[in-house]
Write a protein that holds these residues in place. Sequence first.
Motif, PDB file in Angstrom:
ATOM      1  N   MET A   1      -5.058   5.559 -14.808  1.00 17.32           N
ATOM      2  CA  MET A   1      -5.956   5.823 -13.722  1.00 17.32           C
ATOM      3  C   MET A   1      -6.100   7.162 -13.495  1.00 17.32           C
ATOM      4  SD  MET A   1      -5.567   4.332 -10.033  1.00 17.32           S
ATOM      5  CE  MET A   1      -5.770   2.687 -10.521  1.00 17.32           C
ATOM      6  N   GLU A   2      -7.435   7.724 -12.866  1.00 19.62           N
ATOM      7  CA  GLU A   2      -7.622   9.368 -12.640  1.00 19.62           C
ATOM      8  C   GLU A   2      -7.520   9.336 -11.216  1.00 19.62           C
ATOM      9  OE1 GLU A   2      -9.019  12.586 -14.500  1.00 19.62           O
ATOM     10  OE2 GLU A   2      -8.848  11.093 -15.290  1.00 19.62           O
ATOM     11  N   HIS A   3      -6.813  10.352 -10.999  1.00 27.82           N
ATOM     12  CA  HIS A   3      -6.622  10.815  -9.471  1.00 27.82           C
ATOM     13  C   HIS A   3      -7.176  12.257  -9.135  1.00 27.82           C
ATOM     14  CE1 HIS A   3      -4.007   7.401  -8.789  1.00 27.82           C
ATOM     15  NE2 HIS A   3      -3.215   7.711  -9.865  1.00 27.82           N
ATOM     16  N   GLN A   4      -7.688  12.556  -8.213  1.00 28.35           N
ATOM     17  CA  GLN A   4      -8.280  13.894  -7.762  1.00 28.35           C
ATOM     18  C   GLN A   4      -7.517  14.300  -6.509  1.00 28.35           C
ATOM     19  OE1 GLN A   4     -11.894  14.941  -9.035  1.00 28.35           O
ATOM     20  NE2 GLN A   4     -12.117  16.566  -7.695  1.00 28.35           N
ATOM     21  N   PHE A   5      -6.993  15.393  -6.663  1.00 24.07           N
ATOM     22  CA  PHE A   5      -6.476  16.006  -5.230  1.00 24.07           C
ATOM     23  C   PHE A   5      -7.015  17.269  -5.011  1.00 24.07           C
ATOM     24  CE2 PHE A   5      -3.063  13.498  -7.312  1.00 24.07           C
ATOM     25  CZ  PHE A   5      -2.852  12.501  -6.159  1.00 24.07           C
ATOM     26  N   THR A   6      -7.155  17.833  -3.665  1.00 23.78           N
ATOM     27  CA  THR A   6      -7.479  18.968  -3.407  1.00 23.78           C
ATOM     28  C   THR A   6      -6.155  19.713  -2.829  1.00 23.78           C
ATOM     29  OG1 THR A   6      -9.710  18.515  -2.664  1.00 23.78           O
ATOM     30  CG2 THR A   6      -8.820  20.575  -1.709  1.00 23.78           C
ATOM     31  N   ALA A  30       1.840  12.148 -17.743  1.00 24.70           N
ATOM     32  CA  ALA A  30       0.546  12.278 -17.120  1.00 24.70           C
ATOM     33  C   ALA A  30      -0.144  13.514 -17.699  1.00 24.70           C
ATOM     34  CB  ALA A  30       1.023  13.055 -15.695  1.00 24.70           C
ATOM     35  N   GLU A  31      -1.677  13.272 -17.468  1.00 28.48           N
ATOM     36  CA  GLU A  31      -2.357  14.451 -18.156  1.00 28.48           C
ATOM     37  C   GLU A  31      -2.662  15.260 -16.767  1.00 28.48           C
ATOM     38  OE1 GLU A  31      -5.555  13.104 -20.844  1.00 28.48           O
ATOM     39  OE2 GLU A  31      -4.152  11.529 -21.322  1.00 28.48           O
ATOM     40  N   VAL A  32      -2.542  16.639 -16.749  1.00 29.44           N
ATOM     41  CA  VAL A  32      -2.783  17.185 -15.804  1.00 29.44           C
ATOM     42  C   VAL A  32      -3.809  18.424 -16.085  1.00 29.44           C
ATOM     43  CG1 VAL A  32      -1.925  18.660 -13.899  1.00 29.44           C
ATOM     44  CG2 VAL A  32      -0.712  16.987 -14.734  1.00 29.44           C
ATOM     45  N   ARG A  33      -4.754  18.505 -15.332  1.00 33.57           N
ATOM     46  CA  ARG A  33      -6.032  19.434 -15.402  1.00 33.57           C
ATOM     47  C   ARG A  33      -6.204  20.333 -13.966  1.00 33.57           C
ATOM     48  NH1 ARG A  33      -8.230  15.333 -17.926  1.00 33.57           N
ATOM     49  NH2 ARG A  33      -9.622  14.756 -16.222  1.00 33.57           N
ATOM     50  N   ILE A  34      -6.003  21.694 -13.828  1.00 40.17           N
ATOM     51  CA  ILE A  34      -6.108  22.121 -12.694  1.00 40.17           C
ATOM     52  C   ILE A  34      -7.071  23.300 -12.971  1.00 40.17           C
ATOM     53  CG2 ILE A  34      -4.662  23.678 -11.083  1.00 40.17           C
ATOM     54  CD1 ILE A  34      -2.330  22.585 -12.111  1.00 40.17           C
ATOM     55  N   ASP A  35      -7.982  23.354 -11.820  1.00 44.66           N
ATOM     56  CA  ASP A  35      -8.890  24.421 -11.254  1.00 44.66           C
ATOM     57  C   ASP A  35      -8.302  25.054 -10.157  1.00 44.66           C
ATOM     58  OD1 ASP A  35     -11.037  25.792 -10.759  1.00 44.66           O
ATOM     59  OD2 ASP A  35     -12.437  24.602 -11.110  1.00 44.66           O
ATOM     60  N   GLN A  39      -9.336  24.674  -6.101  1.00 44.34           N
ATOM     61  CA  GLN A  39      -8.169  24.111  -5.573  1.00 44.34           C
ATOM     62  C   GLN A  39      -8.294  22.557  -5.852  1.00 44.34           C
ATOM     63  OE1 GLN A  39      -8.432  25.140  -1.304  1.00 44.34           O
ATOM     64  NE2 GLN A  39      -7.448  27.002  -1.761  1.00 44.34           N
ATOM     65  N   GLN A  40      -8.628  22.268  -7.065  1.00 43.56           N
ATOM     66  CA  GLN A  40      -8.597  21.058  -7.670  1.00 43.56           C
ATOM     67  C   GLN A  40      -7.715  20.396  -8.546  1.00 43.56           C
ATOM     68  OE1 GLN A  40     -10.968  18.423  -6.282  1.00 43.56           O
ATOM     69  NE2 GLN A  40     -11.011  19.976  -4.753  1.00 43.56           N
ATOM     70  N   VAL A  41      -6.844  19.386  -8.502  1.00 35.22           N
ATOM     71  CA  VAL A  41      -6.061  18.792  -9.519  1.00 35.22           C
ATOM     72  C   VAL A  41      -6.295  17.634  -9.915  1.00 35.22           C
ATOM     73  CG1 VAL A  41      -3.663  18.365  -9.927  1.00 35.22           C
ATOM     74  CG2 VAL A  41      -4.123  20.316  -8.456  1.00 35.22           C
TER      75      VAL A  41
END
Length: 64
Positions: A1-6, A30-35, A39-41
Amino acid sequence: MEHQFTVEGMTCGHCEKAVTQALRGVDPQAEVRIDRQAQQVQVRSSAAREALAAAIREEGYRVA
């Protein structure tokens, strides 16, 4: 499942590493991508969204 957090408060590479390690503490796969600038994860994980958010907060960052 894909989750997006600020996530507020990430200012450097160390912050990104801390957030990534916290998330992988909940789900080692977990696959983690951070911008950081946005301020997005983004996290691809089978773990519950609230467990992931709690791990980020435990590192001292605010999840908006």
